[in-house]
Motif scaffolding. Structure first.
Motif, mmCIF file in Angstrom:
data_model
loop_
_atom_site.group_PDB
_atom_site.id
_atom_site.type_symbol
_atom_site.label_atom_id
_atom_site.label_comp_id
_atom_site.label_asym_id
_atom_site.label_seq_id
_atom_site.Cartn_x
_atom_site.Cartn_y
_atom_site.Cartn_z
ATOM 1 N N GLY A 151 0.829 -1.196 0.000
ATOM 2 C CA GLY A 151 0.000 0.000 0.000
ATOM 3 C C GLY A 151 0.865 1.247 0.000
ATOM 4 N N LEU A 152 0.214 2.405 -0.006
ATOM 5 C CA LEU A 152 0.948 3.671 0.002
ATOM 6 C C LEU A 152 0.179 4.689 0.837
ATOM 7 C CD1 LEU A 152 3.470 5.047 -1.482
ATOM 8 C CD2 LEU A 152 1.726 6.202 -2.829
ATOM 9 N N VAL A 153 0.892 5.328 1.752
ATOM 10 C CA VAL A 153 0.300 6.363 2.613
ATOM 11 C C VAL A 153 1.001 7.683 2.340
ATOM 12 C CG1 VAL A 153 0.069 7.173 4.992
ATOM 13 C CG2 VAL A 153 -0.438 4.800 4.434
ATOM 14 N N THR A 154 0.237 8.755 2.258
ATOM 15 C CA THR A 154 0.791 10.102 2.117
ATOM 16 C C THR A 154 0.294 10.961 3.276
ATOM 17 O OG1 THR A 154 -1.062 10.944 0.810
ATOM 18 C CG2 THR A 154 0.724 9.865 -0.399
ATOM 19 N N LEU A 155 0.939 12.095 3.463
ATOM 20 C CA LEU A 155 0.504 12.994 4.528
ATOM 21 C C LEU A 155 -0.928 13.460 4.321
ATOM 22 C CD1 LEU A 155 3.597 15.271 5.285
ATOM 23 C CD2 LEU A 155 2.855 13.157 6.412
ATOM 24 N N ASN A 156 -1.338 13.620 3.073
ATOM 25 C CA ASN A 156 -2.720 14.040 2.811
ATOM 26 C C ASN A 156 -3.716 13.017 3.332
ATOM 27 O OD1 ASN A 156 -1.938 16.393 1.495
ATOM 28 N ND2 ASN A 156 -1.715 15.350 -0.458
ATOM 29 N N ARG A 157 -3.394 11.744 3.201
ATOM 30 C CA ARG A 157 -4.301 10.704 3.669
ATOM 31 C C ARG A 157 -4.303 10.627 5.194
ATOM 32 N NH1 ARG A 157 -5.955 8.108 -0.670
ATOM 33 N NH2 ARG A 157 -6.799 6.314 0.434
ATOM 34 N N ILE A 158 -3.148 10.859 5.808
ATOM 35 C CA ILE A 158 -3.097 10.910 7.278
ATOM 36 C C ILE A 158 -3.887 12.122 7.777
ATOM 37 C CG2 ILE A 158 -1.572 11.253 9.258
ATOM 38 C CD1 ILE A 158 0.566 9.681 7.748
ATOM 39 N N ARG A 159 -3.727 13.253 7.089
ATOM 40 C CA ARG A 159 -4.424 14.471 7.488
ATOM 41 C C ARG A 159 -5.939 14.311 7.414
ATOM 42 N NH1 ARG A 159 -2.160 17.493 3.973
ATOM 43 N NH2 ARG A 159 -0.373 18.020 5.276
ATOM 44 N N ALA A 160 -6.414 13.488 6.488
ATOM 45 C CA ALA A 160 -7.856 13.303 6.319
ATOM 46 C C ALA A 160 -8.481 12.480 7.434
ATOM 47 C CB ALA A 160 -8.131 12.639 4.970
ATOM 48 N N LEU A 161 -7.673 11.778 8.216
ATOM 49 C CA LEU A 161 -8.192 10.948 9.297
ATOM 50 C C LEU A 161 -8.458 11.802 10.532
ATOM 51 C CD1 LEU A 161 -8.766 8.005 10.224
ATOM 52 C CD2 LEU A 161 -6.409 7.941 11.069
ATOM 53 N N PRO A 162 -9.661 11.768 11.102
ATOM 54 C CA PRO A 162 -9.962 12.557 12.301
ATOM 55 C C PRO A 162 -8.998 12.241 13.444
ATOM 56 C CG PRO A 162 -11.985 11.677 11.356
ATOM 57 C CD PRO A 162 -10.852 11.036 10.614
ATOM 58 N N LEU A 163 -8.703 13.264 14.228
ATOM 59 C CA LEU A 163 -7.739 13.104 15.316
ATOM 60 C C LEU A 163 -8.120 11.999 16.285
ATOM 61 C CD1 LEU A 163 -7.032 16.869 16.159
ATOM 62 C CD2 LEU A 163 -5.457 15.238 15.096
ATOM 63 N N ASP A 164 -9.414 11.872 16.599
ATOM 64 C CA ASP A 164 -9.825 10.901 17.614
ATOM 65 C C ASP A 164 -9.804 9.462 17.114
ATOM 66 O OD1 ASP A 164 -11.906 11.100 15.852
ATOM 67 O OD2 ASP A 164 -13.459 11.477 17.349
ATOM 68 N N ARG A 165 -9.443 9.259 15.854
ATOM 69 C CA ARG A 165 -9.403 7.900 15.317
ATOM 70 C C ARG A 165 -7.972 7.434 15.003
ATOM 71 N NH1 ARG A 165 -13.626 6.787 10.694
ATOM 72 N NH2 ARG A 165 -12.775 4.712 11.137
ATOM 73 N N ARG A 166 -7.017 8.299 15.210
ATOM 74 C CA ARG A 166 -5.658 7.964 14.813
ATOM 75 C C ARG A 166 -5.019 6.911 15.706
ATOM 76 N NH1 ARG A 166 -3.509 14.059 13.105
ATOM 77 N NH2 ARG A 166 -4.914 14.222 11.286
ATOM 78 N N ALA A 167 -5.400 6.838 16.959
ATOM 79 C CA ALA A 167 -4.793 5.867 17.872
ATOM 80 C C ALA A 167 -5.243 4.444 17.559
ATOM 81 C CB ALA A 167 -5.135 6.216 19.315
ATOM 82 N N GLU A 168 -6.424 4.284 17.003
ATOM 83 C CA GLU A 168 -6.972 2.949 16.762
ATOM 84 C C GLU A 168 -6.874 2.500 15.305
ATOM 85 O OE1 GLU A 168 -11.639 4.071 16.029
ATOM 86 O OE2 GLU A 168 -10.914 3.951 18.102
ATOM 87 N N THR A 169 -6.491 3.422 14.417
ATOM 88 C CA THR A 169 -6.499 3.126 12.983
ATOM 89 C C THR A 169 -5.121 2.680 12.515
ATOM 90 O OG1 THR A 169 -8.233 4.763 12.624
ATOM 91 C CG2 THR A 169 -6.991 4.056 10.694
ATOM 92 N N ARG A 170 -5.090 1.621 11.715
ATOM 93 C CA ARG A 170 -3.834 1.136 11.138
ATOM 94 C C ARG A 170 -3.513 1.919 9.870
ATOM 95 N NH1 ARG A 170 -4.808 -4.521 9.303
ATOM 96 N NH2 ARG A 170 -6.590 -3.398 8.418
ATOM 97 N N LEU A 171 -2.250 1.936 9.501
ATOM 98 C CA LEU A 171 -1.869 2.568 8.239
ATOM 99 C C LEU A 171 -2.556 1.886 7.064
ATOM 100 C CD1 LEU A 171 1.978 3.107 8.754
ATOM 101 C CD2 LEU A 171 0.162 4.825 8.870
ATOM 102 N N ALA A 172 -2.762 0.570 7.157
ATOM 103 C CA ALA A 172 -3.422 -0.159 6.073
ATOM 104 C C ALA A 172 -4.832 0.344 5.828
ATOM 105 C CB ALA A 172 -3.458 -1.653 6.393
#
Length: 423
Positions: free
Chosen positions: A326-347
């Protein structure tokens, strides 16, 4: 060289990957909403169909235009709700007709060996997103002509249906709706046959010129210039109509003309870029020394341990063997709400491998460029023969090389290997 980070000691490694620090791009984040405004409508024959708000505008413009004008004039005395319902049906069916037109392009292109990314419906109609170009004038002509021919066929179907309904009922809004759809499809076909890129007629012109001269690039530039002239003509006509007749149609013509000028200029620029990059390999463009990551890493930990400490904005995901997952970019990380980042995998937020443009290091850059689009924010990944990640190509890398290559003539680039020096 492999460099490891403390908290991701067993899972984060450094490879020859790409650097990207420019602005936001478009993409889809699986499981966390969308970065772009396109909405997936499903798949037809394996081809993904999406639409943005512009498609809804088409439906409303057609529906309201017919309900407030043509239908009451033809069949007066009916409630507005009846006119509006008939207009809405006409708007939906004309949008469906545009989709069928684009599907015809996509299916013939796929039969010619061109990968089809999908179809998007938008304000000015629709577009089949192809990853690549036809490899012969015959394929070019086939892909270009099938769309208008399909629209003409749809026009005939709607016309036949209108005659049948008229014969059975004597007339009514159903006949008016079917007659409008017949005329609209014929008009769509005729407009698209204008020999000006990026219209289908421009592709036909390019195919004919390519067949006659054997020079694809020169044919493409001629078709693009014809498109620019036609677009300027539409802009002038549109503003003249807007000023003299004060009709909304003039603004619409000007908008279409502006789009044609912009798209034709972009096509010519792409051809000239391809000429400058002739002979350049992917390994000459890709950036080195960026960070890869495992798909199971949590987004919050990845931000703290990697993103905040590294000057990159592109992160290929790899398995234990270094193969792309897969491929992750900062734009895709930025689109994830802050309260979901601890539980969400990069995949969960990554572009899946089928949607990541890939190439071998020795592939020509000119073959890769048309496929750099979609959810990767303009990036592509270089893979070795074992499908391991060995580099990332970004628009900044291509722009840097193109800037250097413009000092050479297209003739001198033929067959050349253009290397770059990184500092």
């Amino acid at each position: 060289m492999v460099r490891r980070h403390a908290r991701f000691r067993a899972v984060i490694s450094t490879t020859t990957a790409g650097r990207r620090t420019d602005g936001d791009g478009n993409g889809r984040v699986r499981g966390v909403g969308r970065v772009r405004a396109n909405v997936r409508l499903g798949r037809v024959a394996g081809i993904e169909i999406s639409a943005n708000v512009g498609a809804l505008v088409i439906v409303l413009l057609v529906g309201l235009g017919l309900a407030g004008g043509q239908f009451p004039q033809q069949y007066p005395g009916r409630p507005f709700l009846v006119y509006a319902s008939a207009g809405l049906i006409a708007g939906l069916l004309i949008t469906a007709s545009i989709l069928i037109h684009e599907l015809a392009h996509a299916l013939v292109a796929r039969g010619a060996g061109i990968d089809v990314e999908g179809i998007t419906l938008w304000l000015l109609g629709g577009v089949a997103r192809l990853r690549g170009e036809p490899r012969s004038p015959a394929a070019e002509l086939a892909v270009a002509l099938v769309g208008p021919l399909t629209s003409l066929a749809l026009g005939g179907v709607f016309a036949a249906a209108a005659f049948a309904v008229r014969a059975a009922t004597g007339g009514g809004l159903a006949v008016a709706t079917l007659g409008y759809l017949a005329g609209a499809n014929v008009l769509l076909a005729l407009f698209n046959l204008v020999p000006a890129a990026p219209l289908d007629g421009g592709r036909v012109l390019r195919g004919v010129l390519w067949w006659r001269s054997g020079d694809r690039d020169r044919a493409a530039i001629s078709a693009a210039r014809a498109g620019r002239v036609f677009g300027i003509g539409l802009i002038i006509l549109g503003f003249a109509q807007l000023l003299l007749l004060r009709g909304f149609g003039g603004l619409w013509l000007a908008l279409i003309g502006w789009f044609l000028v912009h798209a034709a200029s972009a096509e010519e620029n792409q051809v000239r870029l391809g000429q400058r990059l002739s002979g350049v390999r992917v390994r000459d463009v890709m950036s080195a020394s960026a960070v890869t990551a495992p798909a199971e890493a949590k987004v919050s930990e990845f931000i703290d341990d990697v993103v905040l400490r590294q000057p990159y904005s592109t992160y290929p995901l790899v398995d234990d063997e270094g193969r792309l997952t897969g491929l992750v970019t900062l734009n895709r990380i930025r689109a994830l709400p802050l309260d979901r980042r601890a539980e969400t995998r990069l995949a969960d937020i990554a572009c899946p491998p089928p949607e990541v443009p890939t190439a071998a290091p020795d592939d020509a850059v000119t073959d890769l460029l048309p496929r750099i689009d979609g959810c990767t924010d303009g990036r592509a990944v270089a893979l070795d023969e074992d499908r391991r990640v060995v580099g990332v190509v970004s628009p900044r890398d291509v722009a840097r090389l193109a800037s250097a290559a413009e000092f050479r003539t297209p003739q001198s680039l033929q067959g050349a290997d253009l290397a770059t020096t990184r500092v």
